[in-house]
Write an enzyme that holds these catalytic residues in place. Structure first.
Site, PDB file in Angstrom:
ATOM      1  N   SER A 143     -12.898  26.710  61.331  1.00 18.27           N
ATOM      2  CA  SER A 143     -13.636  26.023  60.266  1.00 18.27           C
ATOM      3  C   SER A 143     -14.422  27.040  59.431  1.00 18.27           C
ATOM      4  CB  SER A 143     -14.528  24.951  60.895  1.00 18.27           C
ATOM      5  OG  SER A 143     -14.952  24.019  59.956  1.00 18.27           O
TER       6      SER A 143
ATOM      7  N   ASP B 123      -5.823  17.433  60.831  1.00 17.91           N
ATOM      8  CA  ASP B 123      -7.097  17.715  60.146  1.00 17.91           C
ATOM      9  C   ASP B 123      -7.148  16.984  58.802  1.00 17.91           C
ATOM     10  OD1 ASP B 123      -9.312  19.048  58.829  1.00 17.91           O
ATOM     11  OD2 ASP B 123      -9.030  20.716  60.222  1.00 17.91           O
TER      12      ASP B 123
ATOM     13  N   HIS C 278      -9.816  17.774  62.867  1.00 12.96           N
ATOM     14  CA  HIS C 278     -10.562  19.019  62.723  1.00 12.96           C
ATOM     15  C   HIS C 278     -11.343  19.346  63.991  1.00 12.96           C
ATOM     16  CE1 HIS C 278     -12.394  22.246  60.430  1.00 12.96           C
ATOM     17  NE2 HIS C 278     -13.562  21.893  60.907  1.00 12.96           N
TER      18      HIS C 278
END
Lengths: 350, 350
Positions: free
Chosen positions: B141, B295, B324
């Site tokens: 991320s 995601d 995610h």
């Protein structure tokens, strides 16, 4: 009660109003002199077996259904069918928080369920048009929720059903998304528990709501491929302000919230004590389940799970990168697929 | 400056602090005596060529990286590598709005960019550990954003790069999602432009923020398959309150906003006048691009589009329905795939 020129014949007409009388609601409360706004296209035949009912989606009215889905040569052809587009309660054209007199309007408007809408619509089509059957019920998103409710509640009346980009029982994920939309509006201090002087008092909340719709309403591929530019917007900022916010900011916050609550709590298994299989098993309509392939909150997998429970139904996903809002009709290829499936469904023997 | 016991050695330790001195920021402004909190695992070898750097993600700290990703026998093996996990600016452990003295803290904290973090981390690894190369930079991320920034900014130093579930240049869709997260917090009247007395004053905003994370952070399949129940929560309400909100509500709103702005504006093409191809073309590291298959905001297609621009890179999507937040490690199969890819990457000649 609040003046709002957006909800007018000028913008959404022509439409008619039909007063179905008092509507006792599933959650308690009563809407007095409940009016349904509807528009019709084509003519009812003598056998009265060519009627199509189209309920509307969140924020939509009969106008966009007319513009995007109905026309000569289309599947929903007014030269062949008598098409009734009925605006849902809370749509702003039918009885809604903003057009209800005190004390029952605005923040005091009672909670309405999908089932209430469908009972009201049943009154409309039976009392006003004396219909015994519907050749097709078709709708997108909340229109799909109403389509499912129709098929489960009145299985002998609905001959064909086409729920597009929607579910019969809302998922917990979609329910949470809806809650974030509601929170975006109600958290604006200007909302004032539903007693604002004008939508402009809730400007910031409506803008937050519009942005969240932009995040979830389209798809990541939509923006990756610059579809917002293809639609005539120079940038994301332009798209948010002049399309998404332009669209929602003129609407009434309480009306949106009335619909959002309905959407959030859509569930045909209320008829069968929570047993979704039993509820969907009641459906006699020939049903085409049509999710949008890139939908982020009514995704194909959730629609497919319900399709498996419907007798003799067909799963017909629509390929598009426009996500849920492919319903708006900006992807002609998606609309072409929809027309093709609807044509086939309408041609099927029932 | 505000007391917050969540950001402590008790909760996240052990970690060390290193003062890199004043950090002049890309957006203007300076962080005085910028401290980076970091944790190390394993030993630096004599050749100093076995160092791995792991930057942290939004809301994460070195602790979760240790717990989920590092261990003997794992790809990130402290018996073989010297692993430095560095907490990003705004993480709450490194210099952050909540732990900065007036007048520069809280709502006055300056805007920080991914590039500022990476320059600060470069100081840490060169000054403190005298490193000339990094065998691997890996992060998820925002950790992936920092990984990309490292590989573009210091191409000769980074031998291998593993950006997981993140992009080199943020998309307009993800930027909008981030904005809705920011709005959820800042719209709370208790936020008071960043000058609240405690996180509890921003309780409602933090709850809205947590709900939006739940909508976008996992996936529709995650909830369809009742993964939240498999994780020990009885219902969506329980999951929202005791997991999502439990997780975020103890954090500092300004710290989250500092990271959110960085995330929103991540863009390695700032090095090349907006030319992403040119920026990614600078990468000399052997790179594995590893999105999570489900995601919703760093989707595979966006990561794949960048992968095509990186010399000799490999596209290694991780199959999971945890979206995610598969980064959290609750899907052991996803972690297994990650380990396998990382092991292969670390074994590759560079």
């Amino acid at each position: 009660m609040i003046e709002n020129s957006y909800y007018s014949q000028d913008v959404h007409g022509p439409y008619e109003l039909h007063d179905i009388g008092n509507l006792d609601l599933e959650e308690g409360g009563t809407i007095r002199a409940c009016n349904l706004a509807y528009a019709t296209f084509g003519k009812l035949n003598a056998a009265k077996d060519n009627a199509i009912l189209i309920p509307t989606w969140y924020s939509g009215t009969s106008k966009i259904m007319e513009q995007v889905y109905i026309g000569p040569g289309r599947a929903l052809d007014p030269d062949k069918y008598f098409i009734i587009v009925v605006n849902q309660i809370g749509s702003g054209l039918s009885t809604s928080p903003h057009n209800t007199s005190p004390p029952a309007g605005m923040g005091n408007f009672p909670r309405v369920r999908i089932g209430d809408d469908v009972r009201a619509q049943h009154k409309l089509v039976t009392e006003k048009f004396d219909l015994k059957s519907l050749a097709l019920v078709v709708g997108g998103s909340m229109g799909a929720q109403q389509t499912y409710e129709w098929a489960v509640r009145y299985p002998d009346m609905v001959k064909r059903a086409a729920p597009i980009a929607g579910t019969a029982r809302n998922t917990i994920h979609d329910s949470l998304f809806t809650e974030t939309l509601v929170n975006a509006i109600t958290s604006d201090p200007g909302f004032n528990k539903g007693f604002y002087a004008s939508s402009a008092d809730v400007r910031e909340g409506l803008l937050r709501h519009a942005k969240m719709w932009a995040v979830m309403g389209w798809s990541t591929e939509f923006f990756q491929q610059d579809r917002h530019k293809a639609l005539g917007f120079s940038s994301m900022d332009d798209f948010i302000m002049n399309f998404m916010n332009g669209y929602f900011s003129v609407m009434d916050p309480n009306d949106l919230l009335c619909m959002a609550w309905k959407w959030q709590h859509g569930d045909v298994s209320r008829h069968t004590g929570g047993d979704l299989r039993a509820a969907l098993g009641r459906i006699k309509a020939k049903t085409f389940v049509m999710p949008m392939s890139s939908d982020m909150f009514f995704p194909p997998s959730d629609c497919q799970a319900e399709w498996r429970l419907i007798p003799d139904a067909e799963f017909r996903p629509i390929q598009t990168i426009d996500g849920h809002l492919a319903l708006f009709g900006a992807d002609p290829n998606a609309i072409g697929q929809l027309d093709k499936h609807l044509r086939e469904l309408l041609a099927s023997e029932v």
